[in-house]
Design a protein around this motif. Structure first.
Motif, PDB file in Angstrom:
ATOM      1  N   ILE A  31     -10.194   6.771  -3.229  1.00  0.00           N
ATOM      2  CA  ILE A  31      -9.994   8.177  -3.545  1.00  0.00           C
ATOM      3  C   ILE A  31     -10.822   9.042  -2.602  1.00  0.00           C
ATOM      4  N   ASP A  32     -10.147   9.947  -1.914  1.00  0.00           N
ATOM      5  CA  ASP A  32     -10.803  10.886  -1.007  1.00  0.00           C
ATOM      6  C   ASP A  32     -10.529  12.299  -1.517  1.00  0.00           C
ATOM      7  N   ASP A  33     -11.015  13.285  -0.840  1.00  0.00           N
ATOM      8  CA  ASP A  33     -10.811  14.679  -1.247  1.00  0.00           C
ATOM      9  C   ASP A  33      -9.334  15.051  -1.318  1.00  0.00           C
ATOM     10  N   ASP A  34      -8.559  14.630  -0.316  1.00  0.00           N
ATOM     11  CA  ASP A  34      -7.175  15.087  -0.154  1.00  0.00           C
ATOM     12  C   ASP A  34      -6.136  13.995  -0.331  1.00  0.00           C
ATOM     13  N   LEU A  35      -6.550  12.778  -0.647  1.00  0.00           N
ATOM     14  CA  LEU A  35      -5.587  11.684  -0.751  1.00  0.00           C
ATOM     15  C   LEU A  35      -6.108  10.582  -1.648  1.00  0.00           C
ATOM     16  N   ILE A  36      -5.180   9.778  -2.124  1.00  0.00           N
ATOM     17  CA  ILE A  36      -5.507   8.549  -2.840  1.00  0.00           C
ATOM     18  C   ILE A  36      -4.680   7.430  -2.198  1.00  0.00           C
ATOM     19  N   TYR A  37      -5.385   6.437  -1.697  1.00  0.00           N
ATOM     20  CA  TYR A  37      -4.773   5.274  -1.066  1.00  0.00           C
ATOM     21  C   TYR A  37      -4.790   4.154  -2.095  1.00  0.00           C
ATOM     22  N   MET A  38      -3.652   3.488  -2.296  1.00  0.00           N
ATOM     23  CA  MET A  38      -3.555   2.477  -3.342  1.00  0.00           C
ATOM     24  C   MET A  38      -3.035   1.154  -2.807  1.00  0.00           C
ATOM     25  N   GLY A  60     -14.821  15.748  -6.589  1.00  0.00           N
ATOM     26  CA  GLY A  60     -14.579  16.345  -5.278  1.00  0.00           C
ATOM     27  C   GLY A  60     -13.140  16.220  -4.795  1.00  0.00           C
ATOM     28  N   THR A  61     -12.283  15.610  -5.600  1.00  0.00           N
ATOM     29  CA  THR A  61     -10.879  15.417  -5.236  1.00  0.00           C
ATOM     30  C   THR A  61     -10.066  16.609  -5.725  1.00  0.00           C
ATOM     31  N   SER A  62      -9.023  16.983  -4.994  1.00  0.00           N
ATOM     32  CA  SER A  62      -8.209  18.134  -5.386  1.00  0.00           C
ATOM     33  C   SER A  62      -7.615  17.918  -6.779  1.00  0.00           C
ATOM     34  N   GLN A  63      -7.457  18.994  -7.537  1.00  0.00           N
ATOM     35  CA  GLN A  63      -7.030  18.898  -8.933  1.00  0.00           C
ATOM     36  C   GLN A  63      -5.678  18.199  -9.119  1.00  0.00           C
ATOM     37  N   PRO A  64      -4.653  18.488  -8.286  1.00  0.00           N
ATOM     38  CA  PRO A  64      -3.390  17.753  -8.485  1.00  0.00           C
ATOM     39  C   PRO A  64      -3.555  16.237  -8.337  1.00  0.00           C
ATOM     40  N   LEU A  65      -4.421  15.797  -7.424  1.00  0.00           N
ATOM     41  CA  LEU A  65      -4.670  14.366  -7.268  1.00  0.00           C
ATOM     42  C   LEU A  65      -5.432  13.805  -8.460  1.00  0.00           C
ATOM     43  N   VAL A  66      -6.371  14.566  -8.998  1.00  0.00           N
ATOM     44  CA  VAL A  66      -7.101  14.135 -10.195  1.00  0.00           C
ATOM     45  C   VAL A  66      -6.123  13.963 -11.351  1.00  0.00           C
ATOM     46  N   ASP A  67      -5.237  14.953 -11.551  1.00  0.00           N
ATOM     47  CA  ASP A  67      -4.256  14.882 -12.636  1.00  0.00           C
ATOM     48  C   ASP A  67      -3.339  13.671 -12.466  1.00  0.00           C
ATOM     49  N   PHE A  68      -2.869  13.453 -11.239  1.00  0.00           N
ATOM     50  CA  PHE A  68      -2.038  12.290 -10.907  1.00  0.00           C
ATOM     51  C   PHE A  68      -2.781  10.998 -11.264  1.00  0.00           C
ATOM     52  N   PHE A  69      -4.011  10.874 -10.793  1.00  0.00           N
ATOM     53  CA  PHE A  69      -4.797   9.670 -11.004  1.00  0.00           C
ATOM     54  C   PHE A  69      -5.031   9.408 -12.489  1.00  0.00           C
ATOM     55  N   MET A  70      -5.416  10.452 -13.220  1.00  0.00           N
ATOM     56  CA  MET A  70      -5.742  10.279 -14.638  1.00  0.00           C
ATOM     57  C   MET A  70      -4.526   9.805 -15.437  1.00  0.00           C
ATOM     58  N   GLU A  71      -3.337  10.208 -15.029  1.00  0.00           N
ATOM     59  CA  GLU A  71      -2.140   9.737 -15.724  1.00  0.00           C
ATOM     60  C   GLU A  71      -1.766   8.321 -15.285  1.00  0.00           C
ATOM     61  N   LEU A  72      -1.846   8.045 -13.992  1.00  0.00           N
ATOM     62  CA  LEU A  72      -1.463   6.726 -13.481  1.00  0.00           C
ATOM     63  C   LEU A  72      -2.421   5.628 -13.943  1.00  0.00           C
ATOM     64  N   VAL A  73      -3.701   5.931 -13.993  1.00  0.00           N
ATOM     65  CA  VAL A  73      -4.697   4.911 -14.317  1.00  0.00           C
ATOM     66  C   VAL A  73      -4.562   4.418 -15.762  1.00  0.00           C
ATOM     67  N   LYS A  74      -3.886   5.171 -16.612  1.00  0.00           N
ATOM     68  CA  LYS A  74      -3.644   4.710 -17.983  1.00  0.00           C
ATOM     69  C   LYS A  74      -2.745   3.475 -17.997  1.00  0.00           C
ATOM     70  N   ASP A  91       0.813  -1.201   0.000  1.00  0.00           N
ATOM     71  CA  ASP A  91       0.000   0.000   0.000  1.00  0.00           C
ATOM     72  C   ASP A  91       0.848   1.253   0.000  1.00  0.00           C
ATOM     73  N   ILE A  92       0.360   2.252  -0.714  1.00  0.00           N
ATOM     74  CA  ILE A  92       1.022   3.545  -0.751  1.00  0.00           C
ATOM     75  C   ILE A  92      -0.060   4.618  -0.763  1.00  0.00           C
ATOM     76  N   LEU A  93       0.277   5.742  -0.212  1.00  0.00           N
ATOM     77  CA  LEU A  93      -0.641   6.856  -0.080  1.00  0.00           C
ATOM     78  C   LEU A  93      -0.043   8.052  -0.794  1.00  0.00           C
ATOM     79  N   VAL A  94      -0.836   8.725  -1.619  1.00  0.00           N
ATOM     80  CA  VAL A  94      -0.438   9.973  -2.249  1.00  0.00           C
ATOM     81  C   VAL A  94      -1.428  11.010  -1.753  1.00  0.00           C
ATOM     82  N   PHE A  95      -0.930  12.193  -1.410  1.00  0.00           N
ATOM     83  CA  PHE A  95      -1.810  13.174  -0.774  1.00  0.00           C
ATOM     84  C   PHE A  95      -1.492  14.593  -1.216  1.00  0.00           C
TER      85      PHE A  95
END
Length: 162
Positions: A86-93, A41-55, A4-8
Motif C-alpha cells: 500500500i502506497d499513497d496513490d496505489l495498492i499493489y496486490m 497516508g493513503t488516498s481515501q478512495p483507496l482506503v475505502d477500496f481496501f477496507m471493503e476488499l480485505v473483509k 498481480d494487479i494494481l489499483v490506483f
C-alpha cells in the motif's frame, strides 16, 4: 504462483500508457519510509477500496492479517490471502492463482465503485497497446441509465460531475 494487479488513484496517475508505466515503475521502487502494510497516508478512495476488499480477501501481513484462530475456523482462508503493498496513490496486490479469477472480479467491481483505476500486471506490455482501465462510471450505472441515481449519466461517463 501469484498474479498481480494494481489499483490506483486515477487523479494521481498519468493516463498515457508509457507515462503510466514509468510512473508505476518509479513508485514500485518502494523507496519511501512508509509502512507498506499500513493504510495511513493513503488516498481515501483507496482506503475505502481496501477496507471493503480485505473483509473477503485478508492481508498476508500487518494489522489486517488473520490471527491463528481465524485460520483454524476457516481452512480455506489461507488461499484467499492477498499480499498488499500500500502506497499513497496505489495498492499493489499479489493474489494466489487459484483464486485470481474471483478476486479480479471483486477488485474490478470495487475499483468501479470507488472510482479507481486498475491495471492487470499479468498482462504488462511495454508498448502503447498497454490497457490501463480508468473507469468513469460503474457497471451498475451503465446497466441502469434510467434511474434517478444516474442523473447526468453522460457527464459521469465522460468524467464530468453531473
Amino acid at each position: 504462483m501469484s498474479v498481480d494487479i494494481l489499483v490506483f488513484d486515477k487523479s494521481k496517475a498519468p493516463t498515457e500508457p508509457m507515462e503510466f508505466l514509468k510512473w508505476f515503475y518509479k513508485k514500485s521502487e518502494w523507496a519511501s519510509d512508509r509502512d507498506y502494510n499500513d493504510i495511513k497516508g493513503t488516498s481515501q478512495p483507496l482506503v475505502d477500496f481496501f477496507m471493503e476488499l480485505v473483509k473477503e480477501y485478508p492481508s498476508m501481513n500487518g494489522e489486517y492479517a488473520p490471527d491463528d484462530e481465524e485460520f483454524e475456523n476457516d481452512p480455506e482462508l489461507e488461499s484467499k490471502l492477498i499480499d498488499y503493498t500500500i502506497d499513497d496513490d496505489l495498492i499493489y496486490m499479489g493474489i494466489a492463482y487459484s483464486v485470481s479469477d474471483e478476486a479480479f472480479d471483486k477488485i474490478e467491481e470495487l475499483a468501479y465503485k470507488y472510482g479507481l483505476g486498475y491495471y492487470d500486471m499479468f498482462n504488462v506490455h511495454l508498448d502503447r497497446e498497454t490497457v490501463i482501465k480508468i473507469p468513469q462510471i460503474s457497471r451498475d450505472e451503465l446497466n441502469n441509465p434510467g434511474t434517478k441515481k444516474n442523473k447526468g449519466f453522460l457527464s459521469k461517463l465522460f468524467g464530468r460531475k453531473g
